[in-house]
Design an enzyme around this catalytic site. Sequence first.
Site, PDB file in Angstrom:
ATOM      1  N   GLU A  25      -2.693  16.757  -6.707  1.00  0.00           N
ATOM      2  CA  GLU A  25      -2.972  16.003  -5.742  1.00  0.00           C
ATOM      3  C   GLU A  25      -4.523  16.416  -5.474  1.00  0.00           C
ATOM      4  O   GLU A  25      -4.114  18.566  -5.948  1.00  0.00           O
ATOM      5  CB  GLU A  25      -1.952  15.478  -5.272  1.00  0.00           C
ATOM      6  CG  GLU A  25      -1.451  17.134  -4.425  1.00  0.00           C
ATOM      7  CD  GLU A  25      -1.403  16.395  -2.273  1.00  0.00           C
ATOM      8  OE1 GLU A  25      -2.536  15.913  -2.070  1.00  0.00           O
ATOM      9  OE2 GLU A  25      -0.556  17.032  -1.894  1.00  0.00           O
ATOM     10  N   LYS A  87     -10.345  11.692   2.815  1.00  0.00           N
ATOM     11  CA  LYS A  87      -9.288  11.640   2.452  1.00  0.00           C
ATOM     12  C   LYS A  87      -8.135  10.331   2.274  1.00  0.00           C
ATOM     13  O   LYS A  87      -8.356   9.274   3.181  1.00  0.00           O
ATOM     14  CB  LYS A  87      -7.652  12.309   3.947  1.00  0.00           C
ATOM     15  CG  LYS A  87      -6.373  12.102   3.684  1.00  0.00           C
ATOM     16  CD  LYS A  87      -5.742  12.738   4.667  1.00  0.00           C
ATOM     17  CE  LYS A  87      -4.075  12.006   4.586  1.00  0.00           C
ATOM     18  NZ  LYS A  87      -3.743  12.289   5.666  1.00  0.00           N
ATOM     19  N   VAL A 107      -0.528  11.916  -1.958  1.00  0.00           N
ATOM     20  CA  VAL A 107       0.599  11.728  -2.883  1.00  0.00           C
ATOM     21  C   VAL A 107       0.632  10.026  -3.224  1.00  0.00           C
ATOM     22  O   VAL A 107       0.633  10.235  -4.714  1.00  0.00           O
ATOM     23  CB  VAL A 107       1.811  12.132  -2.665  1.00  0.00           C
ATOM     24  CG1 VAL A 107       2.764  11.475  -3.228  1.00  0.00           C
ATOM     25  CG2 VAL A 107       1.438  13.670  -1.868  1.00  0.00           C
ATOM     26  N   ASP A 139       3.761   5.184  12.470  1.00  0.00           N
ATOM     27  CA  ASP A 139       3.675   6.026  11.567  1.00  0.00           C
ATOM     28  C   ASP A 139       4.975   7.012  10.385  1.00  0.00           C
ATOM     29  O   ASP A 139       4.812   7.494  10.784  1.00  0.00           O
ATOM     30  CB  ASP A 139       2.285   7.132  12.294  1.00  0.00           C
ATOM     31  CG  ASP A 139       2.397   8.695  11.653  1.00  0.00           C
ATOM     32  OD1 ASP A 139       1.917   7.617  10.128  1.00  0.00           O
ATOM     33  OD2 ASP A 139       1.087   9.481  11.909  1.00  0.00           O
ATOM     34  N   SER A 141       4.284   7.547   6.367  1.00  0.00           N
ATOM     35  CA  SER A 141       3.546   7.864   5.162  1.00  0.00           C
ATOM     36  C   SER A 141       2.796   7.077   4.059  1.00  0.00           C
ATOM     37  O   SER A 141       4.177   6.218   3.732  1.00  0.00           O
ATOM     38  CB  SER A 141       3.526   9.046   4.317  1.00  0.00           C
ATOM     39  OG  SER A 141       2.350   9.255   3.838  1.00  0.00           O
ATOM     40  N   ASP A 143       2.519   7.802   1.484  1.00  0.00           N
ATOM     41  CA  ASP A 143       3.116   7.588   0.041  1.00  0.00           C
ATOM     42  C   ASP A 143       4.705   7.660  -0.090  1.00  0.00           C
ATOM     43  O   ASP A 143       5.118   7.061  -1.308  1.00  0.00           O
ATOM     44  CB  ASP A 143       3.760   8.872   0.679  1.00  0.00           C
ATOM     45  CG  ASP A 143       2.249   9.883   0.805  1.00  0.00           C
ATOM     46  OD1 ASP A 143       1.259   9.978  -0.069  1.00  0.00           O
ATOM     47  OD2 ASP A 143       2.566  11.158   0.960  1.00  0.00           O
ATOM     48  N   LYS A 160       8.024  18.709   5.444  1.00  0.00           N
ATOM     49  CA  LYS A 160       7.768  19.585   6.541  1.00  0.00           C
ATOM     50  C   LYS A 160       8.606  18.632   7.538  1.00  0.00           C
ATOM     51  O   LYS A 160       8.525  17.910   7.830  1.00  0.00           O
ATOM     52  CB  LYS A 160       6.771  20.062   7.587  1.00  0.00           C
ATOM     53  CG  LYS A 160       5.848  20.727   6.529  1.00  0.00           C
ATOM     54  CD  LYS A 160       4.096  21.612   6.674  1.00  0.00           C
ATOM     55  CE  LYS A 160       3.861  21.599   6.035  1.00  0.00           C
ATOM     56  NZ  LYS A 160       2.437  21.444   4.821  1.00  0.00           N
TER      57      LYS A 160
END
Length: 302
Positions: A25, A87, A107, A139, A141, A143, A160
């Site tokens: 990526e 992004k 991703v 919130d 993602s 992904d 993380k």
Amino acid sequence: MNDLVKLSPRVEAALKAGRPVIALESTIISHGMPYPQNVETALRCEKTARENGAEPATVAVIGGKLCAGLTEDEIDYLGREGTKVTKASRRDLPALVAGQKDGATTVAATMIIAALAGIRVFATGGIGGVHRGAEVTMDISADLEELARTPVAVVCAGAKSILDLGLTLEYLETKGVPVLGYRTGELPAFYTRQSGFSVDYRVETPEEIAAFIRAQRQMGYPGGMLITNPIPEEYAMPKAVIDAAIDQALREADAQHVKGKAITPFLLARVCDLTGGESLASNIRLVLNNVSLAARVAAALG
Ligand code: PSU
Ligand code: MN
């Protein structure tokens, strides 16, 4: 092949010949690491992929084209420009294509482009997930949704603890995404090998992972897979140090009202500053470790 997809000559040749190819990526280049370490790491990733038997396809949007395989100049550009490059997640791709613009793919967006190109394995550092406090902010993602719908296996070092790892696993379960642990039964937490959460399946070899992917494809339903690969012990960070940095970064993001797509890059940059670059060194090591595993999985897939 979709007209919007542009393959580099090396990636095109490898795919045509049925040789192993892995996607990499580019949000990690433009938004995940500082210059020049971002460019150095991206180039080292490509070298590591080749050393482990797979052709690397670094993915980005350049001039509105969905590119799989970049030139060194393009990688250098994405690294130098850094956060000035958009992004790009799933929702951003139409705008970039229509406007013939550039984007560093997350991703999610990298999975989309990899699938269009016919690439089935992808290596990164960490995925996005359910953020802490998501029960209020919503919130989550994109992904995770992409892992539910797009047939690409993603190798990462877990996530993380800027995220809520428990909720991230719940979400993946709901969406039917298998979470594998490479030589571990515990979900790794990016900078550290432990999180206190279990993965769904422990696997010991690239061949075993390839068999999972093959079985998923044979069943014919959409969806990807998450392969978690713990950071090598010698590069892991002390848990107390990283937890303190993440807690402070989260407090600062809250105080400065950082929201939406800016949150993840903000937290990554603050954690890097607060740990004096120690976390960056760990980050680079774990990405290379993931590229090496992904290349061996792609080779085992045949
Ligand atoms: N987590 C990391 N490093 C990263 C990212 C996440 O540890 O570089 C990047 C990846 O590109 C990921 C994206 O896809 O952030 C997720 O952003 P968001 O949470 O806005 O979906
Ligand atoms: Mn988000």
